[in-house]
Design a protein around this motif. Structure first.
Motif, PDB file in Angstrom:
ATOM      1  N   ASP A  94      58.230   5.606  99.173  1.00 27.54           N
ATOM      2  CA  ASP A  94      58.044   5.992 100.768  1.00 27.54           C
ATOM      3  C   ASP A  94      56.910   7.172 100.556  1.00 27.54           C
ATOM      4  O   ASP A  94      56.218   7.323 101.569  1.00 27.54           O
ATOM      5  N   ALA A  95      56.990   8.031  99.686  1.00 29.19           N
ATOM      6  CA  ALA A  95      56.084   9.074  99.322  1.00 29.19           C
ATOM      7  C   ALA A  95      54.591   8.429  99.060  1.00 29.19           C
ATOM      8  O   ALA A  95      53.565   8.869  99.611  1.00 29.19           O
ATOM      9  N   LEU A  98      53.543   7.108 102.700  1.00 30.40           N
ATOM     10  CA  LEU A  98      53.135   8.124 103.349  1.00 30.40           C
ATOM     11  C   LEU A  98      51.898   8.782 103.286  1.00 30.40           C
ATOM     12  O   LEU A  98      50.879   8.898 104.052  1.00 30.40           O
ATOM     13  N   VAL A 128      53.557   8.425 109.282  1.00 27.24           N
ATOM     14  CA  VAL A 128      54.945   8.250 109.625  1.00 27.24           C
ATOM     15  C   VAL A 128      55.345   7.182 110.337  1.00 27.24           C
ATOM     16  O   VAL A 128      56.561   6.798 110.475  1.00 27.24           O
ATOM     17  N   MET A 143      63.343  10.026 108.986  1.00 33.01           N
ATOM     18  CA  MET A 143      63.184  11.211 108.081  1.00 33.01           C
ATOM     19  C   MET A 143      62.409  12.035 108.925  1.00 33.01           C
ATOM     20  O   MET A 143      62.468  13.274 108.611  1.00 33.01           O
ATOM     21  N   VAL A 144      61.346  11.655 109.782  1.00 31.05           N
ATOM     22  CA  VAL A 144      60.403  12.693 110.376  1.00 31.05           C
ATOM     23  C   VAL A 144      61.323  13.482 111.169  1.00 31.05           C
ATOM     24  O   VAL A 144      60.723  14.862 111.418  1.00 31.05           O
ATOM     25  N   GLU A 148      63.788  18.358 106.259  1.00 38.15           N
ATOM     26  CA  GLU A 148      63.210  18.385 105.437  1.00 38.15           C
ATOM     27  C   GLU A 148      61.679  17.977 105.787  1.00 38.15           C
ATOM     28  O   GLU A 148      61.425  17.305 106.773  1.00 38.15           O
ATOM     29  N   TYR A 150      58.515  16.263 106.252  1.00 36.70           N
ATOM     30  CA  TYR A 150      57.840  14.936 106.166  1.00 36.70           C
ATOM     31  C   TYR A 150      56.420  14.713 106.606  1.00 36.70           C
ATOM     32  O   TYR A 150      55.457  14.516 105.881  1.00 36.70           O
ATOM     33  N   ARG A 185      55.178  15.777  98.741  1.00 35.31           N
ATOM     34  CA  ARG A 185      56.372  15.319  99.503  1.00 35.31           C
ATOM     35  C   ARG A 185      57.575  14.863  98.532  1.00 35.31           C
ATOM     36  O   ARG A 185      58.683  15.275  98.887  1.00 35.31           O
ATOM     37  N   TYR A 189      61.287  17.086  98.714  1.00 32.30           N
ATOM     38  CA  TYR A 189      62.264  16.472  98.780  1.00 32.30           C
ATOM     39  C   TYR A 189      63.408  17.068  97.826  1.00 32.30           C
ATOM     40  O   TYR A 189      64.571  17.295  98.071  1.00 32.30           O
TER      41      TYR A 189
END
Length: 203
Positions: A94-95, A98, A128, A143-144, A148, A150, A185, A189
């Motif tokens: 995911d990172a 992104l 995102v 997540m956005v 945390e 993001y 990122r 996390y």
């Protein structure tokens, strides 16, 4: 070549992430492929619609669609016990997605001669948008919207590129910001960085 590699990495990472989420939510093969395809391409579609740019640009690089399909197929036909264990590591692909898509979105806006605000906006939406679409379709909290950090990293990417601090034609600059955003990122996390300030005022 630099952007082709980044696009392949981004599509693979988000297709992998979408397929993992789908399997963990016990989607069937059709649902897994739909979620796996939506995750890497939704951000670009949302960006183009918001910026009033033809959506057809998203589909012009047809080989990326096949990259996504191959990635999803690999995930789907792997032993399910392995796949379920991979969900805990989903933060890493995911990172990657992104960072790569935020870069791609900012680059796209620069090519369209958008001002700084448009470049930042394009970076955020592209970075995102796929993850938000994935989480909404999987009925997860995006997540956005978590505490945390993001979307901030996508915004940082847009600001850095919009201000001309990174030469998009220099592979070293491009890969450096790509790796830096991934690192930020992942660190945010694991270290629990967040934007929630209300805890500061608790007695």
């Amino acid at each position: 070549m630099t952007w082709e590699i980044l696009n392949i990495l981004a599509v693979s990472a988000f297709a992998f992430s979408g397929a993992i989420v789908a399997l963990n939510e016990r989607y069937d093969i059709f649902g897994t492929f739909i979620l796996g395809i939506a995750t890497p391409f939704a951000g670009g579609i949302i960006r183009n619609i918001a910026l009033d740019v033809p959506v057809i640009h998203v589909w012009e690089q047809g080989y990326l669609f096949y990259v996504a399909l191959i990635t999803i197929a690999i995930v789907y036909f792997f032993p399910k016990t392995w796949v379920m264990a991979w969900d805990r590591w989903n933060i890493y692909p995911d990172a990657v997605g992104l960072s790569a898509f935020a870069l791609q979105g900012a680059s796209f806006a620069v090519q369209q001669d958008f001002p700084l605000g448009g470049i930042v906006f394009a970076a955020i939406l592209t970075g995102v948008g796929g993850g938000v679409t994935r989480d909404v379709l999987a009925q997860r909290r995006p997540m956005v919207l978590h505490q945390e950090i993001y979307a901030v990293w996508a915004m940082v990417t847009g600001v850095v590129i919009g201000l001309g601090w990174v030469d998009l034609y220099n592979p070293f600059h491009t890969y450096s910001i790509f790796l830096l955003i991934i690192l930020c990122r992942v660190l945010s996390y694991h270290l629990g960085w967040h934007l929630r300030f209300r805890d500061l005022y608790r007695i």
